[in-house]
Scaffold this motif. Structure first.
Motif, PDB file in Angstrom:
ATOM      1  N   HIS A   1       0.813  -1.221   0.000  1.00 48.36           N
ATOM      2  CA  HIS A   1       0.000   0.000   0.000  1.00 48.36           C
ATOM      3  C   HIS A   1       0.843   1.265   0.000  1.00 48.36           C
ATOM      4  O   HIS A   1       0.309   2.368   0.139  1.00 48.36           O
ATOM      5  CB  HIS A   1      -0.944  -0.001   1.207  1.00 48.36           C
ATOM      6  CG  HIS A   1      -1.921  -1.143   1.205  1.00 48.36           C
ATOM      7  ND1 HIS A   1      -2.749  -1.397   0.136  1.00 48.36           N
ATOM      8  CD2 HIS A   1      -2.178  -2.099   2.123  1.00 48.36           C
ATOM      9  CE1 HIS A   1      -3.480  -2.472   0.400  1.00 48.36           C
ATOM     10  NE2 HIS A   1      -3.148  -2.916   1.596  1.00 48.36           N
ATOM     11  N   ALA A   2       2.161   1.119  -0.161  1.00 48.50           N
ATOM     12  CA  ALA A   2       3.024   2.295  -0.261  1.00 48.50           C
ATOM     13  C   ALA A   2       2.734   3.033  -1.566  1.00 48.50           C
ATOM     14  O   ALA A   2       2.431   2.418  -2.597  1.00 48.50           O
ATOM     15  CB  ALA A   2       4.488   1.868  -0.217  1.00 48.50           C
ATOM     16  N   VAL A   3       2.801   4.344  -1.517  1.00 49.32           N
ATOM     17  CA  VAL A   3       2.558   5.167  -2.696  1.00 49.32           C
ATOM     18  C   VAL A   3       3.841   5.240  -3.527  1.00 49.32           C
ATOM     19  O   VAL A   3       4.927   5.456  -2.987  1.00 49.32           O
ATOM     20  CB  VAL A   3       2.108   6.584  -2.282  1.00 49.32           C
ATOM     21  CG1 VAL A   3       1.969   7.496  -3.505  1.00 49.32           C
ATOM     22  CG2 VAL A   3       0.773   6.507  -1.533  1.00 49.32           C
ATOM     23  N   ILE A   4       3.709   5.033  -4.820  1.00 50.40           N
ATOM     24  CA  ILE A   4       4.866   5.067  -5.712  1.00 50.40           C
ATOM     25  C   ILE A   4       5.560   6.433  -5.595  1.00 50.40           C
ATOM     26  O   ILE A   4       4.929   7.471  -5.778  1.00 50.40           O
ATOM     27  CB  ILE A   4       4.442   4.798  -7.164  1.00 50.40           C
ATOM     28  CG1 ILE A   4       3.915   3.360  -7.292  1.00 50.40           C
ATOM     29  CG2 ILE A   4       5.604   5.032  -8.132  1.00 50.40           C
ATOM     30  CD1 ILE A   4       3.187   3.074  -8.589  1.00 50.40           C
TER      31      ILE A   4
ATOM     32  N   GLY B   1      -2.274 -10.213  -4.820  1.00 50.69           N
ATOM     33  CA  GLY B   1      -1.779  -8.845  -4.952  1.00 50.69           C
ATOM     34  C   GLY B   1      -0.941  -8.335  -3.798  1.00 50.69           C
ATOM     35  O   GLY B   1      -0.640  -7.141  -3.732  1.00 50.69           O
ATOM     36  N   ARG B   2      -0.532  -9.214  -2.902  1.00 53.13           N
ATOM     37  CA  ARG B   2       0.322  -8.795  -1.772  1.00 53.13           C
ATOM     38  C   ARG B   2       1.780  -8.936  -2.208  1.00 53.13           C
ATOM     39  O   ARG B   2       2.464  -9.879  -1.837  1.00 53.13           O
ATOM     40  CB  ARG B   2       0.029  -9.664  -0.545  1.00 53.13           C
ATOM     41  CG  ARG B   2      -1.398  -9.536  -0.026  1.00 53.13           C
ATOM     42  CD  ARG B   2      -1.673 -10.586   1.049  1.00 53.13           C
ATOM     43  NE  ARG B   2      -3.053 -10.541   1.503  1.00 53.13           N
ATOM     44  CZ  ARG B   2      -3.464  -9.961   2.634  1.00 53.13           C
ATOM     45  NH1 ARG B   2      -2.582  -9.388   3.429  1.00 53.13           N
ATOM     46  NH2 ARG B   2      -4.750  -9.972   2.964  1.00 53.13           N
ATOM     47  N   VAL B   3       2.243  -7.962  -2.999  1.00 53.10           N
ATOM     48  CA  VAL B   3       3.494  -8.152  -3.736  1.00 53.10           C
ATOM     49  C   VAL B   3       4.720  -7.508  -3.108  1.00 53.10           C
ATOM     50  O   VAL B   3       5.850  -7.809  -3.487  1.00 53.10           O
ATOM     51  CB  VAL B   3       3.335  -7.646  -5.191  1.00 53.10           C
ATOM     52  CG1 VAL B   3       2.384  -8.537  -5.962  1.00 53.10           C
ATOM     53  CG2 VAL B   3       2.859  -6.196  -5.217  1.00 53.10           C
TER      54      VAL B   3
ATOM     55  N   ILE C   1       1.537   0.927  -4.842  1.00 51.24           N
ATOM     56  CA  ILE C   1       2.155  -0.229  -5.493  1.00 51.24           C
ATOM     57  C   ILE C   1       1.104  -1.261  -5.854  1.00 51.24           C
ATOM     58  O   ILE C   1       1.086  -1.808  -6.973  1.00 51.24           O
ATOM     59  CB  ILE C   1       3.221  -0.839  -4.557  1.00 51.24           C
ATOM     60  CG1 ILE C   1       4.466   0.055  -4.495  1.00 51.24           C
ATOM     61  CG2 ILE C   1       3.586  -2.256  -4.983  1.00 51.24           C
ATOM     62  CD1 ILE C   1       5.285   0.106  -5.753  1.00 51.24           C
ATOM     63  N   GLY C   2       0.209  -1.561  -4.915  1.00 50.89           N
ATOM     64  CA  GLY C   2      -0.834  -2.554  -5.159  1.00 50.89           C
ATOM     65  C   GLY C   2      -1.801  -2.144  -6.253  1.00 50.89           C
ATOM     66  O   GLY C   2      -2.225  -2.970  -7.066  1.00 50.89           O
ATOM     67  N   LYS C   3      -2.162  -0.862  -6.288  1.00 52.79           N
ATOM     68  CA  LYS C   3      -3.076  -0.362  -7.325  1.00 52.79           C
ATOM     69  C   LYS C   3      -2.442  -0.509  -8.703  1.00 52.79           C
ATOM     70  O   LYS C   3      -3.098  -0.973  -9.653  1.00 52.79           O
ATOM     71  CB  LYS C   3      -3.406   1.105  -7.054  1.00 52.79           C
ATOM     72  CG  LYS C   3      -4.323   1.758  -8.079  1.00 52.79           C
ATOM     73  CD  LYS C   3      -5.736   1.247  -7.979  1.00 52.79           C
ATOM     74  CE  LYS C   3      -6.664   2.023  -8.903  1.00 52.79           C
ATOM     75  NZ  LYS C   3      -8.051   1.495  -8.868  1.00 52.79           N
ATOM     76  N   TRP C   4      -1.178  -0.126  -8.827  1.00 51.43           N
ATOM     77  CA  TRP C   4      -0.502  -0.239 -10.118  1.00 51.43           C
ATOM     78  C   TRP C   4      -0.368  -1.697 -10.534  1.00 51.43           C
ATOM     79  O   TRP C   4      -0.543  -2.039 -11.698  1.00 51.43           O
ATOM     80  CB  TRP C   4       0.856   0.439 -10.065  1.00 51.43           C
ATOM     81  CG  TRP C   4       1.730   0.134 -11.243  1.00 51.43           C
ATOM     82  CD1 TRP C   4       2.897  -0.551 -11.262  1.00 51.43           C
ATOM     83  CD2 TRP C   4       1.474   0.490 -12.610  1.00 51.43           C
ATOM     84  NE1 TRP C   4       3.406  -0.651 -12.537  1.00 51.43           N
ATOM     85  CE2 TRP C   4       2.544  -0.012 -13.384  1.00 51.43           C
ATOM     86  CE3 TRP C   4       0.446   1.194 -13.247  1.00 51.43           C
ATOM     87  CZ2 TRP C   4       2.607   0.161 -14.759  1.00 51.43           C
ATOM     88  CZ3 TRP C   4       0.519   1.364 -14.627  1.00 51.43           C
ATOM     89  CH2 TRP C   4       1.585   0.857 -15.359  1.00 51.43           C
TER      90      TRP C   4
END
Length: 217
Positions: free
Chosen positions: A98-101, A142-144, A174-177
């Motif tokens: 869930h970190a923002v790129i 999606g837990r990448v 990160i997850g959204k992308w």
């Protein structure tokens, strides 16, 4: 801003034989004892066997959250110690997926890291985990976790604090992308880069074009 901590700093234990093109893999990461120096290409004493797809300044460090490891431990019914995902940092209190790129972390006494891109699972990872259809399962969940760029070098160790010091306004995680890329996501990332808020690695622009063609844009 949100803070967390480093549970373990992991680097390659040994190269092991693998069925892939390179013939060996450096995915066998295990916790180091004491401080580990961090340079622009990652942790001192760590390597990547397949440098065509791993490593480099934009993928210098790979971080995975304990919360996601706990999820998989429950699903698989076994312990998943630090390093088993091939991660360099097992972290707590910060959700890496869930970190923002483009967001930045300060770790310990001054190492600065920047969130760059999601981990894409591969056949080597599946062989490492010894789980049927692991690539498919890992992708669908999606837990990448996230790759990180080293902005300021130094040393890190287990127990160090992690402080989020900058979070870009575009909000794309990160997850959204990884799981839900669409035109709005692409536009947000392009706009943030054009404004100088973030610096995307080259692979993003290649993927933008592929996705836009697929979407008929």
């Amino acid at each position: 801003m949100e803070s967390g901590s480093v549970l373990a700093v992991c680097r390659v234990h040994q190269l092991v034989g693998d069925q892939g093109d390179v013939g060996v893999t450096a995915i066998d990461k295990r916790p180091a004892h004491g401080p580990v120096k961090v340079h622009k290409l990652g942790l001192r004493g760590d390597i990547q066997a397949n440098r065509a797809h791993h490593g480099g300044e934009d993928q210098a460090v790979y971080a995975y959250s304990q919360a996601d490891a706990d999820f998989w431990a429950g699903v698989l019914g076994r312990e998943l110690p630090p390093g088993v995902f091939g991660e360099n940092l097992r972290v707590s209190g910060i959700e890496t997926t869930h970190a923002v790129i483009g967001e930045r972390w300060t770790v310990g006494s001054g190492v600065e890291l920047e969130v760059t891109s999601p981990r894409t699972p591969c056949a080597t990872f599946q062989r490492r985990m010894k789980e049927p259809q692991w690539v498919k399962r890992f992708t669908e969940e999606g837990r990448v976790g996230t790759y990180l760029r080293v902005i300021r070098t130094g040393s890190i160790q287990a127990g160090d604090s992690i402080q989020r010091t900058f979070v870009p306004a575009h909000g794309v995680t990160i997850g959204k992308w990884f799981s839900e890329p669409d035109v709005k996501v692409i536009e947000a990332l392009r706009g943030a880069e054009a404004d100088g808020e973030i610096r995307l690695q080259d692979e993003y622009h290649t993927k933008f074009e592929v996705l836009l063609r697929r979407l008929g844009k």
